[in-house]
Write a protein that holds these residues in place. Sequence first.
Motif, PDB file in Angstrom:
ATOM      1  N   LEU A  46       0.430  -1.240   0.473  1.00 53.19           N
ATOM      2  CA  LEU A  46       0.180  -0.066  -0.004  1.00 53.19           C
ATOM      3  C   LEU A  46       1.071   1.499  -0.268  1.00 53.19           C
ATOM      4  CD1 LEU A  46      -2.445  -0.817   2.713  1.00 53.19           C
ATOM      5  CD2 LEU A  46      -3.534  -1.381   0.024  1.00 53.19           C
ATOM      6  N   VAL A  47       1.198   1.060   0.659  1.00 50.23           N
ATOM      7  CA  VAL A  47       2.691   2.558   0.619  1.00 50.23           C
ATOM      8  C   VAL A  47       4.499   2.161  -0.091  1.00 50.23           C
ATOM      9  CG1 VAL A  47       4.229   3.460   2.093  1.00 50.23           C
ATOM     10  CG2 VAL A  47       2.080   2.295   2.964  1.00 50.23           C
ATOM     11  N   ARG A  48       4.967   3.269  -0.909  1.00 54.65           N
ATOM     12  CA  ARG A  48       5.756   2.532  -1.713  1.00 54.65           C
ATOM     13  C   ARG A  48       7.066   2.214  -0.891  1.00 54.65           C
ATOM     14  NH1 ARG A  48       7.567   8.979  -4.129  1.00 54.65           N
ATOM     15  NH2 ARG A  48       8.554   9.481  -2.168  1.00 54.65           N
ATOM     16  N   ASP A  49       8.400   1.181  -1.007  1.00 58.71           N
ATOM     17  CA  ASP A  49       9.042   1.388  -0.289  1.00 58.71           C
ATOM     18  C   ASP A  49      10.482   1.545  -0.930  1.00 58.71           C
ATOM     19  OD1 ASP A  49      10.578   0.413   2.100  1.00 58.71           O
ATOM     20  OD2 ASP A  49      10.523  -1.713   1.184  1.00 58.71           O
ATOM     21  N   GLU A  50      10.624   2.900  -1.036  1.00 59.97           N
ATOM     22  CA  GLU A  50      11.426   3.677  -1.949  1.00 59.97           C
ATOM     23  C   GLU A  50      13.070   4.629  -1.010  1.00 59.97           C
ATOM     24  OE1 GLU A  50      10.416   5.536  -5.346  1.00 59.97           O
ATOM     25  OE2 GLU A  50       9.574   3.970  -5.998  1.00 59.97           O
ATOM     26  N   THR A  51      12.646   4.815   0.213  1.00 65.94           N
ATOM     27  CA  THR A  51      13.261   5.509   0.726  1.00 65.94           C
ATOM     28  C   THR A  51      13.228   5.663   2.336  1.00 65.94           C
ATOM     29  OG1 THR A  51      11.388   7.560   0.592  1.00 65.94           O
ATOM     30  CG2 THR A  51      12.844   7.743  -0.998  1.00 65.94           C
ATOM     31  N   ILE A  56       8.617   5.649   7.453  1.00 64.33           N
ATOM     32  CA  ILE A  56       7.624   6.748   8.504  1.00 64.33           C
ATOM     33  C   ILE A  56       6.525   6.499   7.938  1.00 64.33           C
ATOM     34  CG2 ILE A  56       7.494   8.117   9.430  1.00 64.33           C
ATOM     35  CD1 ILE A  56      10.111   7.132  10.049  1.00 64.33           C
ATOM     36  N   ARG A  57       6.448   6.436   6.457  1.00 64.26           N
ATOM     37  CA  ARG A  57       4.971   5.804   6.236  1.00 64.26           C
ATOM     38  C   ARG A  57       4.619   5.103   6.060  1.00 64.26           C
ATOM     39  NH1 ARG A  57       8.110   9.012   1.729  1.00 64.26           N
ATOM     40  NH2 ARG A  57       7.063  11.300   1.750  1.00 64.26           N
ATOM     41  N   GLN A  58       5.005   4.121   5.830  1.00 62.67           N
ATOM     42  CA  GLN A  58       4.855   3.140   5.846  1.00 62.67           C
ATOM     43  C   GLN A  58       4.040   2.500   7.934  1.00 62.67           C
ATOM     44  OE1 GLN A  58       7.917   0.607   4.568  1.00 62.67           O
ATOM     45  NE2 GLN A  58       7.507   0.957   3.034  1.00 62.67           N
ATOM     46  N   LYS A  59       4.971   2.968   8.788  1.00 62.55           N
ATOM     47  CA  LYS A  59       4.687   2.383  10.205  1.00 62.55           C
ATOM     48  C   LYS A  59       3.604   3.221  10.519  1.00 62.55           C
ATOM     49  CE  LYS A  59       6.835   0.666  12.158  1.00 62.55           C
ATOM     50  NZ  LYS A  59       7.725  -0.418  12.988  1.00 62.55           N
TER      51      LYS A  59
END
Length: 241
Positions: A46-51, A56-59
């Motif tokens: 659901l949330v990109r995993d690039e940076t 933090i957005r994922q958490k």
Amino acid sequence: MTTNTDDATDGDANSDDGFEEYADLGATTSNAMDIAETSMDRVRELVRDETLADRIRQKSVHATGDPEFQHLVRFTGADDDEPVRAGAQAVLDEQPIVTDITMVKAGITGRGHDCPVQKAIGNGAELAAETGMTRTAASVLELDKQGVYDGAIAVVGNAPTAALALADCIEDGTRPAVVVATPVGFVKAAESRERLREVAAEHGVPTITNVGRRGGSGLAAGLTNELVHVASDVREGVVDL
């Protein structure tokens, strides 16, 4: 809002550095690790995993159970990754983690770091009584007099007045390594985070905050724990700051 802290006290895995290795989402048993890995795999869909900022957005999504929350997170710094780098470096440097209230402190992982963790609340009682300000605001000002916030990871998960007091301290010269602020509520919460972002940007203090009324202790603890996780990945050579 809460974070998943299942099995947070299970296991006795120790690193060569003398502290217990970071356990993602508090999981240490095989069953708990499977749940934690599956949960984060779903979040990454659901949330990109690039940076680093994406972590933090994922958490934030995991802590709130809301995929839309990723769009409410804000970063103050030269780029979105700067607060994460600053926070992870502060963990590696074993700087203090200072929370506003007990609940946030309780949610900070004891694994993956040797940072002293303390709460502000409980300090500044005389100041609060004399001035009528909130206990959390007075406690922040009292600790600031002692120089506690300089170089520290400053975490506000509950009290807007604590965030406002911290903004005043930064305006007066205090320099935390990073600020994580997600105070929650309908009165002054969004405004306190906005002021904190403005003051932090003006004085070069990296911050992780959110917009809107939502937030809370579990979210603040979860985001802080992700800084610990990033620091652990740096030690293991997975991440280069």
